[in-house]
Design a protein around this motif. Structure first.
Motif, PDB file in Angstrom:
ATOM      1  N   ALA A  87     -12.372 -29.953  87.534  1.00  0.00           N
ATOM      2  CA  ALA A  87     -13.468 -29.825  88.497  1.00  0.00           C
ATOM      3  C   ALA A  87     -13.960 -28.386  88.579  1.00  0.00           C
ATOM      4  CB  ALA A  87     -13.005 -30.286  89.878  1.00  0.00           C
ATOM      5  N   PHE A  88     -15.197 -28.240  88.998  1.00  0.00           N
ATOM      6  CA  PHE A  88     -15.758 -26.912  89.224  1.00  0.00           C
ATOM      7  C   PHE A  88     -14.856 -26.114  90.163  1.00  0.00           C
ATOM      8  CE2 PHE A  88     -18.097 -24.126  92.089  1.00  0.00           C
ATOM      9  CZ  PHE A  88     -18.757 -23.300  91.199  1.00  0.00           C
ATOM     10  N   GLY A  89     -14.549 -24.874  89.766  1.00  0.00           N
ATOM     11  CA  GLY A  89     -13.727 -24.013  90.604  1.00  0.00           C
ATOM     12  C   GLY A  89     -12.245 -24.077  90.327  1.00  0.00           C
ATOM     13  N   SER A  90     -11.789 -25.131  89.607  1.00  0.00           N
ATOM     14  CA  SER A  90     -10.366 -25.230  89.289  1.00  0.00           C
ATOM     15  C   SER A  90      -9.977 -24.130  88.304  1.00  0.00           C
ATOM     16  CB  SER A  90     -10.046 -26.600  88.679  1.00  0.00           C
ATOM     17  OG  SER A  90     -10.248 -27.625  89.624  1.00  0.00           O
ATOM     18  N   SER A  91      -8.774 -23.590  88.452  1.00  0.00           N
ATOM     19  CA  SER A  91      -8.274 -22.585  87.517  1.00  0.00           C
ATOM     20  C   SER A  91      -7.517 -23.289  86.398  1.00  0.00           C
ATOM     21  CB  SER A  91      -7.369 -21.583  88.233  1.00  0.00           C
ATOM     22  OG  SER A  91      -6.346 -22.250  88.929  1.00  0.00           O
ATOM     23  N   VAL A  92      -7.750 -22.842  85.156  1.00  0.00           N
ATOM     24  CA  VAL A  92      -7.165 -23.517  83.996  1.00  0.00           C
ATOM     25  C   VAL A  92      -6.642 -22.501  82.985  1.00  0.00           C
ATOM     26  CG1 VAL A  92      -8.568 -25.608  84.174  1.00  0.00           C
ATOM     27  CG2 VAL A  92      -9.433 -23.654  82.887  1.00  0.00           C
ATOM     28  N   GLU A  93      -5.749 -22.981  82.154  1.00  0.00           N
ATOM     29  CA  GLU A  93      -5.300 -22.233  80.983  1.00  0.00           C
ATOM     30  C   GLU A  93      -5.607 -23.101  79.774  1.00  0.00           C
ATOM     31  OE1 GLU A  93      -1.408 -20.048  80.793  1.00  0.00           O
ATOM     32  OE2 GLU A  93      -0.984 -21.574  79.255  1.00  0.00           O
ATOM     33  N   VAL A  94      -6.417 -22.573  78.878  1.00  0.00           N
ATOM     34  CA  VAL A  94      -6.862 -23.338  77.712  1.00  0.00           C
ATOM     35  C   VAL A  94      -6.289 -22.708  76.450  1.00  0.00           C
ATOM     36  CG1 VAL A  94      -8.833 -24.270  76.448  1.00  0.00           C
ATOM     37  CG2 VAL A  94      -9.005 -23.907  78.917  1.00  0.00           C
ATOM     38  N   GLN A  95      -5.644 -23.502  75.632  1.00  0.00           N
ATOM     39  CA  GLN A  95      -5.158 -23.057  74.337  1.00  0.00           C
ATOM     40  C   GLN A  95      -5.872 -23.829  73.242  1.00  0.00           C
ATOM     41  OE1 GLN A  95      -0.875 -22.538  73.876  1.00  0.00           O
ATOM     42  NE2 GLN A  95      -0.603 -22.817  76.088  1.00  0.00           N
ATOM     43  N   GLY A  96      -6.219 -23.132  72.182  1.00  0.00           N
ATOM     44  CA  GLY A  96      -6.924 -23.794  71.096  1.00  0.00           C
ATOM     45  C   GLY A  96      -7.384 -22.811  70.041  1.00  0.00           C
ATOM     46  N   GLN A  97      -8.318 -23.243  69.239  1.00  0.00           N
ATOM     47  CA  GLN A  97      -8.827 -22.436  68.135  1.00  0.00           C
ATOM     48  C   GLN A  97     -10.180 -21.833  68.484  1.00  0.00           C
ATOM     49  OE1 GLN A  97      -8.459 -25.630  65.075  1.00  0.00           O
ATOM     50  NE2 GLN A  97      -7.317 -24.089  63.904  1.00  0.00           N
ATOM     51  N   LEU A  98     -10.309 -20.549  68.226  1.00  0.00           N
ATOM     52  CA  LEU A  98     -11.577 -19.862  68.433  1.00  0.00           C
ATOM     53  C   LEU A  98     -12.396 -20.019  67.157  1.00  0.00           C
ATOM     54  CD1 LEU A  98     -12.851 -18.196  70.730  1.00  0.00           C
ATOM     55  CD2 LEU A  98     -12.088 -16.144  69.540  1.00  0.00           C
ATOM     56  N   VAL A  99     -13.510 -20.713  67.270  1.00  0.00           N
ATOM     57  CA  VAL A  99     -14.317 -21.027  66.083  1.00  0.00           C
ATOM     58  C   VAL A  99     -15.762 -20.609  66.304  1.00  0.00           C
ATOM     59  CG1 VAL A  99     -12.835 -22.974  65.463  1.00  0.00           C
ATOM     60  CG2 VAL A  99     -14.828 -23.365  66.926  1.00  0.00           C
ATOM     61  N   LYS A 100     -16.491 -20.540  65.203  1.00  0.00           N
ATOM     62  CA  LYS A 100     -17.916 -20.218  65.281  1.00  0.00           C
ATOM     63  C   LYS A 100     -18.658 -21.386  65.902  1.00  0.00           C
ATOM     64  CE  LYS A 100     -21.832 -18.596  62.554  1.00  0.00           C
ATOM     65  NZ  LYS A 100     -22.083 -17.457  63.444  1.00  0.00           N
ATOM     66  N   SER A 101     -19.555 -21.084  66.817  1.00  0.00           N
ATOM     67  CA  SER A 101     -20.287 -22.139  67.516  1.00  0.00           C
ATOM     68  C   SER A 101     -21.545 -22.529  66.766  1.00  0.00           C
ATOM     69  CB  SER A 101     -20.660 -21.673  68.929  1.00  0.00           C
ATOM     70  OG  SER A 101     -21.453 -22.639  69.573  1.00  0.00           O
ATOM     71  N   PRO A 102     -21.808 -23.823  66.654  1.00  0.00           N
ATOM     72  CA  PRO A 102     -23.055 -24.264  66.023  1.00  0.00           C
ATOM     73  C   PRO A 102     -24.282 -24.027  66.901  1.00  0.00           C
ATOM     74  CG  PRO A 102     -21.838 -26.155  66.852  1.00  0.00           C
ATOM     75  CD  PRO A 102     -20.963 -24.962  67.055  1.00  0.00           C
ATOM     76  N   SER A 103     -24.036 -23.755  68.188  1.00  0.00           N
ATOM     77  CA  SER A 103     -25.145 -23.539  69.113  1.00  0.00           C
ATOM     78  C   SER A 103     -25.692 -22.125  68.974  1.00  0.00           C
ATOM     79  CB  SER A 103     -24.676 -23.774  70.545  1.00  0.00           C
ATOM     80  OG  SER A 103     -25.682 -23.427  71.472  1.00  0.00           O
ATOM     81  N   LYS A 104     -26.969 -21.973  69.178  1.00  0.00           N
ATOM     82  CA  LYS A 104     -27.606 -20.661  69.114  1.00  0.00           C
ATOM     83  C   LYS A 104     -27.371 -19.854  70.396  1.00  0.00           C
ATOM     84  CE  LYS A 104     -31.328 -22.191  66.027  1.00  0.00           C
ATOM     85  NZ  LYS A 104     -32.806 -22.319  65.849  1.00  0.00           N
ATOM     86  N   LYS A 105     -26.882 -20.519  71.445  1.00  0.00           N
ATOM     87  CA  LYS A 105     -26.718 -19.845  72.731  1.00  0.00           C
ATOM     88  C   LYS A 105     -25.469 -18.976  72.787  1.00  0.00           C
ATOM     89  CE  LYS A 105     -29.250 -23.295  75.429  1.00  0.00           C
ATOM     90  NZ  LYS A 105     -29.194 -24.225  76.581  1.00  0.00           N
ATOM     91  N   GLN A 106     -24.487 -19.237  71.902  1.00  0.00           N
ATOM     92  CA  GLN A 106     -23.291 -18.402  71.867  1.00  0.00           C
ATOM     93  C   GLN A 106     -22.767 -18.319  70.437  1.00  0.00           C
ATOM     94  OE1 GLN A 106     -22.877 -21.349  74.113  1.00  0.00           O
ATOM     95  NE2 GLN A 106     -22.465 -22.559  72.288  1.00  0.00           N
ATOM     96  N   ASN A 107     -22.072 -17.224  70.161  1.00  0.00           N
ATOM     97  CA  ASN A 107     -21.557 -17.008  68.812  1.00  0.00           C
ATOM     98  C   ASN A 107     -20.276 -17.793  68.566  1.00  0.00           C
ATOM     99  OD1 ASN A 107     -23.620 -15.177  68.120  1.00  0.00           O
ATOM    100  ND2 ASN A 107     -22.531 -13.506  69.142  1.00  0.00           N
ATOM    101  N   VAL A 108     -19.426 -17.871  69.585  1.00  0.00           N
ATOM    102  CA  VAL A 108     -18.135 -18.533  69.412  1.00  0.00           C
ATOM    103  C   VAL A 108     -17.922 -19.553  70.513  1.00  0.00           C
ATOM    104  CG1 VAL A 108     -17.094 -16.530  68.291  1.00  0.00           C
ATOM    105  CG2 VAL A 108     -16.908 -16.787  70.776  1.00  0.00           C
ATOM    106  N   GLU A 109     -16.980 -20.440  70.268  1.00  0.00           N
ATOM    107  CA  GLU A 109     -16.534 -21.390  71.275  1.00  0.00           C
ATOM    108  C   GLU A 109     -15.059 -21.672  71.046  1.00  0.00           C
ATOM    109  OE1 GLU A 109     -19.285 -24.547  70.568  1.00  0.00           O
ATOM    110  OE2 GLU A 109     -17.965 -25.590  69.150  1.00  0.00           O
ATOM    111  N   LEU A 110     -14.420 -22.183  72.075  1.00  0.00           N
ATOM    112  CA  LEU A 110     -12.995 -22.455  72.002  1.00  0.00           C
ATOM    113  C   LEU A 110     -12.777 -23.963  71.856  1.00  0.00           C
ATOM    114  CD1 LEU A 110     -10.098 -21.420  72.140  1.00  0.00           C
ATOM    115  CD2 LEU A 110     -10.239 -21.503  74.637  1.00  0.00           C
TER     116      LEU A 110
END
Length: 430
Positions: A87-110
């Motif tokens: 939910a919005f506002g919840s604190s999280v810890e995300v683990q995964g791979q940092l990859v190049k984003s196909p979107s033009k709005k950001q360079n990378v995504e997790l």
């Protein structure tokens, strides 16, 4: 006090040896992740708060921010993750791979492999934005004149000059500042210290105490406001009972036997509603002799409030529509007669009396202008009046004294026993 043992247990667990991991993920801030030059699938760990959630059929998009960057990091997760918990506002810890984003709005995504919820947040349901209102202010929100004035310990220039060019005081309420912010965020709240220079050593008054205050735009009835107030009391209390069981049971066992049953009685019943006029009539017909004689047009005293709660079966009771002359300039005029009242509400609870105080605010420019003029406050509150000129909407809000709340749920008779360093008249130890 609450949750102290849980916190200590959590801190102790942090010192225990971690489970072995063959390839630990590198911990990155959101800023570092966004600025990463290498996007060859490096495994990373990012911690922060969820700023938005977008769920599609086969994929889940989260935006995470930890305050290190104005821009949030996009997290792409499989739809198998439970989006109801994210939910919005919840604190999280995300683990995964940092990859190049196909979107033009950001360079990378997790690309998420594991998402752990650190702390839940119900802000998605309530939608309230936390505002830090100032402690030093030039406003007297309550209009009672019970203020602590702020001055430098040694005059910097000429003794007659003010440090801020205007008289400044310790805040008695963050309400007026919240009204400003509710014009931008609709629903806002603050939780912080407030100060009253009341010459009182009673069991329910302090010179410094904490208040939870909320302000809500587009509220047009006291009924809507009371629903939020009752919901806050019940939700907070159930959360305390479930998360701080040992602390609460200790107080109930040794300080207030029977308080648990009284508290459950409050939680399972709908809060009652009576008007100020009805309250005065109930008090006049009471067989009990009061120190202060109840009369219409006179404020209710603690003895009156406690009697009304008992009269209502020890269920919290809302008292609404107080005489205009008793309340501050910002409360909405009910335009009734001959007994002129405003849309004010107090919540009275067993053992304490008044716990919440709130009202609909006067959003109509000319009504507020006349009230300020009669009080001689037009110049000082011109900024507040101007809020009614530019897109004003019906709105309302309330405040709840935190220490009184603790008194209520724990059954503690003296407010000085629920705060570590109580400040009151003739006492400021440490």
């Amino acid at each position: 006090m609450f949750g102290a043992r849980c916190l200590l247990r959590a801190l102790r667990s942090c010192t225990s040896a971690p489970c072995p991991r063959p390839k630990p993920s590198a911990r990155l801030s959101v800023r570092d992740a966004l600025g990463a030059r290498s996007t060859n699938g490096e495994r990373v760990k990012v911690q922060g708060w969820i700023r938005s959630v977008r769920s599609q059929k086969e994929v889940l998009f989260l935006h995470i921010n930890d305050g290190s960057s104005l821009e949030s990091l996009q997290v792409v997760a499989d739809s198998s993750f439970d989006s109801r918990e994210l939910a919005f506002g919840s604190s999280v810890e995300v683990q995964g791979q940092l990859v190049k984003s196909p979107s033009k709005k950001q360079n990378v995504e997790l690309k998420a492999e594991k998402i752990e919820i650190v702390g839940n947040c119900d802000a998605k349901d309530s939608g309230f934005v936390h505002i830090h209102t100032p402690i030093i202010t030039s406003n007297d929100c309550e209009g009672a004149g019970e203020l602590f004035q702020v001055e430098p310990s040694s005059k910097i220039k000429v003794p007659e000059e003010n440090f801020f060019n205007v008289p400044a005081f310790l805040t008695v309420s963050g309400q007026l500042h919240l009204e400003v912010m509710s014009g931008a965020f609709t629903q806002v709240f603050t939780f912080g210290p407030t100060f009253r220079a009341e010459n009182s050593q009673s069991r329910r008054h302090l010179a410094e105490f904490y208040m939870v205050e909320a302000e809500i735009s587009f509220v047009e009835s006291l009924q809507d406001l009371m629903q939020v107030m009752e919901g806050l009391f019940k939700t907070a209390t159930m959360m305390v009972l479930s998360n701080c069981t040992e602390d609460v049971e200790l107080c109930h066992k040794f300080i207030a036997p029977g308080q648990k049953d009284r508290l459950e009685h409050m939680l399972k019943n709908n809060f009652l509603i009576i008007s100020y006029t009805e309250a005065v009539e109930i008090l006049k017909q009471a067989s009990q002799n009061f120190t202060f004689t109840p009369e219409w047009g006179v404020d209710l005293h603690t003895e009156h409030e406690k009697y009304l709660v008992k009269h209502c079966g020890n269920i919290p009771v809302f008292v609404i529509n107080y005489p205009l002359a008793l309340k501050p300039f910002y409360m909405r005029d009910n335009e009734d007669g001959p007994q002129h009242t405003v849309a004010a509400v107090d919540l009275l609870v067993p053992g304490v009396g008044e716990l919440f105080g709130g009202s609909l605010r006067e959003e109509r420019y000319h009504f507020l202008e006349q009230r300020l003029a009669r009080s001689g406050l037009t110049e000082a509150y011109q900024w507040y009046l101007d809020l009614r000129r530019f897109g004003s909407v019906p709105h309302g809000g309330f405040g709840m004294g935190f220490e009184r709340y603790l008194q209520c749920i724990l059954g503690i008779d003296n407010i000085k026993d629920v705060i570590p360093f109580p400040r009151f008249t003739h006492s400021c130890v440490l």
